[in-house]
Write an enzyme that holds these catalytic residues in place. Structure first.
Site, short mmCIF file in Angstrom:
data_model
loop_
_atom_site.label_atom_id
_atom_site.label_comp_id
_atom_site.label_asym_id
_atom_site.label_seq_id
_atom_site.Cartn_x
_atom_site.Cartn_y
_atom_site.Cartn_z
N CYS A 170 -11.13 -0.47 1.43
CA CYS A 170 -10.66 -1.02 2.71
C CYS A 170 -10.14 0.10 3.60
CB CYS A 170 -9.56 -2.06 2.48
SG CYS A 170 -10.18 -3.58 1.70
N ARG B 204 0.78 -1.23 0.00
CA ARG B 204 0.00 0.00 0.00
C ARG B 204 0.83 1.29 0.00
NH1 ARG B 204 -3.29 -3.23 -1.53
NH2 ARG B 204 -5.37 -3.55 -0.64
N GLU C 99 -5.57 2.40 6.17
CA GLU C 99 -5.08 2.34 4.79
C GLU C 99 -5.56 3.53 3.99
OE1 GLU C 99 -6.19 -0.38 0.98
OE2 GLU C 99 -5.40 -1.45 2.72
#
Length: 779
Positions: free
Chosen positions: A695, A646, A765
């Site tokens: 997410c 990420r 995230e």
């Protein structure tokens, strides 16, 4: 040799020498494509008007689409497109070499000299246009008249253009007529002494076929067969009104008149007097009762002398302040003492850092070396920044002043920022009243006393911000393309997939790469934080919004997806991943199917190394085009990046512009579609349909965030209209009307419960824009 069947690529098409030549070529019927990473909007306008096809991105793989590459001398020999062109066996010519080829088929009038070429060529072109004389021209700059094109192509035999001596291409010309304005030693990087420069001009005179025009003060010995004439006093003996004021303008006017006399047509008396001038030649940027601001291209001591003399004559009652940007280290080292002598004729002098062009730093050629050469009052060295703008504004004060920004580099950007700042300070503008209505008034120089009302003090605190915003908006409007959307206080909620958040202080949707450059330069000059968005997934904008400039890649140019060779795709930053997936399927390119499950755009996917179904964005990346943390354009292969879960370090600190993606295998469209449908079905079954940012948490090492949340029965937890999805625990859904504060509080509660029960600390995230997660989660 010029060939109508050729397909020309101009690298550096936005240069003041290149753009007019590209315009002429296109007008003459040639197929011309222009590429330039630093294209100014006013230049873009004329290129497009002439029919030049412009590309923001061209890759070495596409070089076979062209047959001839034309490049400016400022383009590095290591430029990837130039290297690819040579390897492919394409014809590569410099700007001056192509002009010489054109000139060989015309009755060519060459305008040469160390100073005044562009202005004199502009005067001649203005005279041709005003008096209806049939002759082509190719200028070396833009006219101050917004209706006058920088080039004209027709079937006539005559062509007027300036010939540049700086890169040595002067040696390829054999004109019918040569007009020499002056010769002053310059370009020490090519001509080690004055004799070598003189030899270049003499060589041109020797190759001139018919006529040479010179000033009487110039002594060049020519062995050519052309007739030599002197242009001094030509305007007077042709009974033409004098050109606009200025020492050089009088000489340039005589020179232009002499050339115009060659056509044997009657000239209007105001042919020279009506000349509007050329851009960046004593251009007026701002004027009020106390202050006038001009910019000028002068970058040689002789030019600075003439400019200061002219400025003194224009407004003798005002003090003269000069801001000078040295151009190139070699020229600064060569002329630092002469520059110091010339500049000291002003009342005050400010020096900016050297504009390097393509040069590396040379000992003795820095701004500090020039400053040390002053023998009287020392100049002040300025930063090219908001601090420099504010320091200069404070120093100017309110005394009657003529301020001149002088130099051939990027000083025009600093001059523009300063002029916009002064205009915002001194011009009445609409400001918000305590009641929220609009009122007209000047921006106060200091806040009201503490005795004022709370509302009055709030307005006063907002004034510096409004001043900065007004200045930045004014600067940007003058430089962005007409298709670029630019707004203040633009709501961001509807530009994100979770539909939450406040407004952007400034907001722009660039229409092309040049707009991006302008926006980033403005952000640098006005010290504005920047943030880039595409589709707006994986983002949570704070309720306070973003206190800076938001750049959104939503214009058509940023959604381009096109094939690049048999197994590759090029996709711009705003291209939706779902669309890329479909594009790949239509072309039988496999390996992109997982993108169907990521509700974002290319830019964000590159920054975050987005993934789904066990695959990651960088699995299919071959190269990425981006602007790095220092503001430089880069095109790096996949292996040069530091990417992980990420986050991609280099891109997270810069701006992704696009990427070359490589297919891992080929297959039939039917087979690829089947895999896409399977991924789509899986996504629909496992992910919520409501508004979300994707997410919300990163998966902790050795486990999954969604699994932990599910096992602890946290699904359905709610704060306001924000709820942990009952479909997938790692999603927070906005049921309508949720705020960022609701989501942040929900994140805080979920983290606490997971940590208490399992020991795992979930890290967000989703990017929080306008605040930081560390800040809000530590409260």
């Amino acid at each position: 040799m010029i060939d109508a069947t050729q397909n020309y690529l101009f690298i550096g098409a936005g240069g003041m020498g290149m753009a007019p030549l590209a315009c002429w070529m296109s007008q003459a019927g040639h197929r011309v494509c222009g590429y330039d990473a630093h294209l100014q909007e006013r230049v873009r306008h004329w290129l497009v008007s002439a029919g030049v096809h412009l590309e923001d991105f061209i890759f070495p793989e596409q070089i076979q689409h062209y047959s001839t590459v034309v490049y400016s001398s400022a383009v590095s020999q290591a430029h990837p497109l130039l290297v690819a062109a040579r390897e492919a066996g394409l014809r590569c010519v410099r700007r001056g070499e192509l002009l010489a080829e054109i000139a060989a088929h015309k009755r060519f009038i060459a305008v040469v000299g160390s100073h005044g070429k562009t202005t004199t060529s502009g005067m001649i072109a203005h005279g041709l246009r005003r008096c209806g004389i049939a002759a082509d021209y190719i200028l070396g700059g833009l006219s101050a008249d917004p209706t006058m094109a920088p080039a004209r192509a027709s079937d006539c035999e005559w062509l007027v253009a300036e010939v540049d001596e700086s890169d040595g291409t002067i040696d390829g010309f054999a004109p019918a007529v040569t007009l020499v304005l002056n010769v002053d030693w310059d370009h020490a990087d090519r001509y080690g002494d004055a004799a070598k420069l003189d030899a270049a001009f003499v060589g041109l005179l020797n190759r001139t076929r018919d006529t040479v025009w010179l000033p009487q003060s110039l002594h060049l010995q020519s062995s050519g067969g052309a007739a030599v004439h002197y242009f001094d006093g030509a305007a007077e003996w042709m009974q033409l009104d004098s050109p606009p004021r200025g020492r050089f303008n009088q000489k340039n006017g005589d020179a232009a008149a002499a050339v115009l006399s060659l056509f044997g047509q009657a000239l209007q008396a105001d042919t020279l007097a009506s000349f509007p001038g050329m851009a960046r030649r004593q251009s007026l940027l701002y004027r009020d009762q106390q202050l006038s601001i001009v910019e000028d291209y002068a970058h040689h001591p002789t030019e600075v002398d003439a400019l200061i003399e002219c400025l003194r004559g224009n407004e003798p009652e005002r003090r003269l302040v000069v801001v000078f940007q040295p151009h190139r280290y070699s020229r600064t080292r060569q002329f630092k003492h002469a520059f110091a002598q010339s500049l000291q004729a002003a009342d005050e002098v400010y020096l900016l850092p050297v504009y390097a062009a393509h040069e590396s730093v040379l000992p003795g050629g820095a701004t500090s070396d020039l400053a040390a050469a002053f023998s009287h009052v020392a100049p002040v060295q300025l930063e090219m920044s908001l601090a420099g703008v504010q320091d200069l504004a404070a120093a100017i004060g309110t005394a009657p002043t003529q301020l001149a920004f002088v130099g051939a580099g990027d000083i025009e950007e600093f001059a523009g920022a300063f002029s916009s700042w002064i205009g915002a300070q001194r011009t009445p503008a609409l400001t918000a009243s305590p009641t929220g209505q609009s009122v007209s008034g000047d921006v106060p120089s200091s806040p009201p006393s503490a005795a004022g009302s709370i509302a009055e003090r709030a307005v006063a605190r907002a004034q510096p911000r409004r001043l900065l915003d007004r200045a930045a908006m004014d600067y940007l409007r003058a430089r962005l393309s007409p298709d670029c959307r630019l707004k203040c206080n633009e709501p961001l909620a509807n530009k994100t997939t979770i539909r939450i958040g406040g407004a952007a202080r400034l907001y722009a949707e660039p229409a092309n790469f040049s707009d991006v450059r302008v926006l980033l330069r403005a952000a640098e000059l006005f010290q504005l934080a920047t943030f880039c968005i595409g589709r707006g997934s994986n983002l949570l904008v704070s309720d306070q919004g973003f206190d800076g400039l938001v750049i959104r890649f939503s214009a058509p140019a940023w959604r381009r997806v096109e094939p690049l060779g048999p197994d590759r795709i090029w996709a711009a930053a705003g291209g939706r991943l779902k669309e890329i997936c479909g594009f790949a399927a239509r072309h039988g390119l496999g390996g992109f199917e997982f993108l169907e499950g990521i509700p974002g755009a290319v830019g964000g996917a590159l920054r975050m190394n987005a993934g789904a179904m066990g695959s990651w964005m960088f699995d299919v990346v071959e190269r990425v085009q981006f602007i790095d943390a220092q503001g430089h354009y880069q095109d790096w292969p996949q292996q040069d990046f530091h990417f992980g879960y990420r986050k991609v370090e280099e891109i997270s600190r810069g701006i992704a512009l696009g990427a070359v993606l490589r297919s891992v295998d080929s297959d039939t469209e039917t087979a690829i579609r089947e895999r896409i449908d399977n991924y789509s079905s899986s996504r629909k079954e496992s992910q919520p349909r409501g508004a979300s940012a994707g997410c919300i948490f990163k998966n902790p090492e050795g486990n999954y965030a969604g699994k932990l949340i599910d096992e602890l029965g946290i699904k359905g937890m709610r704060v306001g209209a924000a709820e942990v999805s009952d479909v997938h625990g790692n999603f927070i859904v906005n049921h309508g009307g949720a705020t960022a504060a609701d989501v942040i509080e929900l994140v805080r509660r979920v983290r606490l419960q997971v940590q208490t029960a399992s020991g795992y600390i979930l890290e967000p995230e989703v990017l929080l824009v306008g605040q930081s997660w560390d800040e809000v989660l530590s409260e």
